[in-house]
Design an enzyme around this catalytic site. Structure first.
Site, PDB file in Angstrom:
ATOM      1  N   LYS A 243       0.796  -1.226  -0.065  1.00  0.00           N
ATOM      2  CA  LYS A 243      -0.194  -0.076   0.044  1.00  0.00           C
ATOM      3  C   LYS A 243       0.870   1.304  -0.055  1.00  0.00           C
ATOM      4  CE  LYS A 243      -3.774   2.301   2.733  1.00  0.00           C
ATOM      5  NZ  LYS A 243      -4.495   2.345   3.748  1.00  0.00           N
ATOM      6  N   LYS A 296      -2.242  -1.539  -3.879  1.00  0.00           N
ATOM      7  CA  LYS A 296      -3.127  -0.409  -3.783  1.00  0.00           C
ATOM      8  C   LYS A 296      -2.181   1.015  -3.768  1.00  0.00           C
ATOM      9  CE  LYS A 296      -6.517   2.187  -0.644  1.00  0.00           C
ATOM     10  NZ  LYS A 296      -7.212   2.065   0.671  1.00  0.00           N
TER      11      LYS A 296
HETATM   12 ZN    ZN Z   1      -5.426   3.629   8.097  1.00  0.00          ZN
END
Ligand code: ZN
Length: 371
Positions: A243, A296
């Site tokens: 992420k 992501k």
């Molecule tokens: Zn968070």
């Protein structure tokens, strides 16, 4: 064989032919629809920067989830907007937390729908960070930090014109920022306990898949251990393994009311420049027991998705985030692009890069087009 024997256009002549030789196909089975659940009744509040996306009270979330299921989308992922925030993220792990309430209602009212639960603390923390904040003792006061940065002749008071003054103010502001930055720390290890506690509570409330998004080191192992000790051995973990700290999350922070109140998330989310580190993050999460992995955002990181697909055999998810959605919506609203066409093309690109699953605000609309 080259031209004129080989002519690639031969297979592009009709829609039937193109359809037969299509390499990548989108299917609603691959979609996961994100939902934001908030307290109250009959609440359906549109997120300003995400037209068509709402903060929903539990009763409205049930209606929305029914629509999602009837469109052929198999799963939703739930985010919570709690009544109150505090320093230990009580709303994340309390039995009557907002996502726990929604999970119970959805299990009862919309059976068959796969419920994923985002596990993070930022939405429930008063400071908006994804872990417990510890203050490293400030070596010096903010005033002292500014004084040390600027010589008296450089100060805003001593400035003789506007340009110099602006420069001095900017310099002072960055000194304050730096002092604040060094003045706190997101404590990794003490956050793990809360993440595990949250996961157990969500699974007990009916969440089928636990999806940690906090980016603390060791959290997958801590969550797996917690779930197993609680007897929840069959609850899989979908880890937001790679992420990235991204500007594309802006609209989400409005939707989930989770913007950090100071500093940013660069000390735990990944640097957008690092694909090799992304592979290490994924590898570690797999070792710790992740059942599925996620990259992501999606579109700005398609190369990371492709590299992960190449290297790892676990089901791979990608999150088409709020900013990706908002950009398409805004351009379409201006008449600059064809919305549906760009929506499908964006999803196809994520699928082609190698994602088995796509978390997307377009899940419903794209599924309807594919029907
Ligand atoms: Zn968070």
């Amino acid at each position: 064989m080259a031209f004129p024997v080989t002519r690639l256009r031969r297979l592009r002549r009709t829609e039937r032919l193109r359809n037969m030789v299509r390499e990548t196909r989108l299917t609603p089975d691959a979609f996961v629809y994100p939902m934001f659940v908030c307290p109250g009744e009959g609440v359906r509040k549109e997120v300003r920067s995400m037209p068509g996306v709402f903060n929903l009270s539990v009763d409205e979330a049930v209606k929305e989830a029914e629509e999602v299921r009837s469109a052929g989308v198999p799963a939703v992922i739930l985010f919570g907007i709690p009544e109150k925030k505090d320093e230990v993220a009580t709303g994340a792990w309390a039995d009557d937390g907002i996502v726990q309430q929604a999970a119970r209602a959805l299990k009862r009212e919309v059976p068959g729908l796969v419920l994923m639960g985002d596990v993070c603390l930022c939405e429930y923390m008063s400071h908006g960070h994804c872990g417990i904040v510890k203050s490293a003792s400030l070596a010096k006061s903010l005033g002292a930090a500014v004084r040390d940065t600027l010589t008296p002749s450089q100060s805003a008071l001593a400035a003789s014109n506007t340009k110099e003054k602006t420069k001095a103010i900017e310099k002072a502001a960055s000194a304050v920022e730096q002092a604040v930055q060094s003045g706190f720390e997101i404590d990794n290890d003490s956050s793990l306990e809360l993440l595990a506690r949250t996961s157990i509570s969500l699974a007990k409330a009916g969440i089928d898949v636990i999806a940690p998004s906090d980016m603390m080191d060791g959290r997958v192992a801590a969550i797996r251990r917690g779930l197993d000790e609680a007897g929840l051995i069959n609850t899989p973990i979908l880890s937001y393994a790679a992420k990235f700290a991204s500007g594309f999350y802006g609209p989400f922070r409005e939707a989930a009311d989770s913007a950090p109140q100071f500093g940013d998330r660069r000390s735990y989310q990944m640097d957008g420049a690092n694909i090799r580190e992304a592979m290490r993050e994924i590898e570690l999460d797999i070792e710790e027991g992740a059942d599925m992995i996620m990259v992501k955002p999606a579109m700005p990181y398609l190369d990371v998705i492709a590299a992960a697909r190449d290297r790892f055999d676990l089901p791979l998810a990608a999150y088409q985030v709020s900013g990706e959605y908002a950009m398409i919506e805004a351009a379409a609203k201006n008449g600059w692009i064809e919305r549906d066409r760009v929506m499908m093309e964006s999803l196809l690109s994520i699928r082609r890069a190698g994602a088995s699953m796509i978390l997307t605000y377009y899940a419903k609309d794209a599924a309807k087009l594919l029907a």
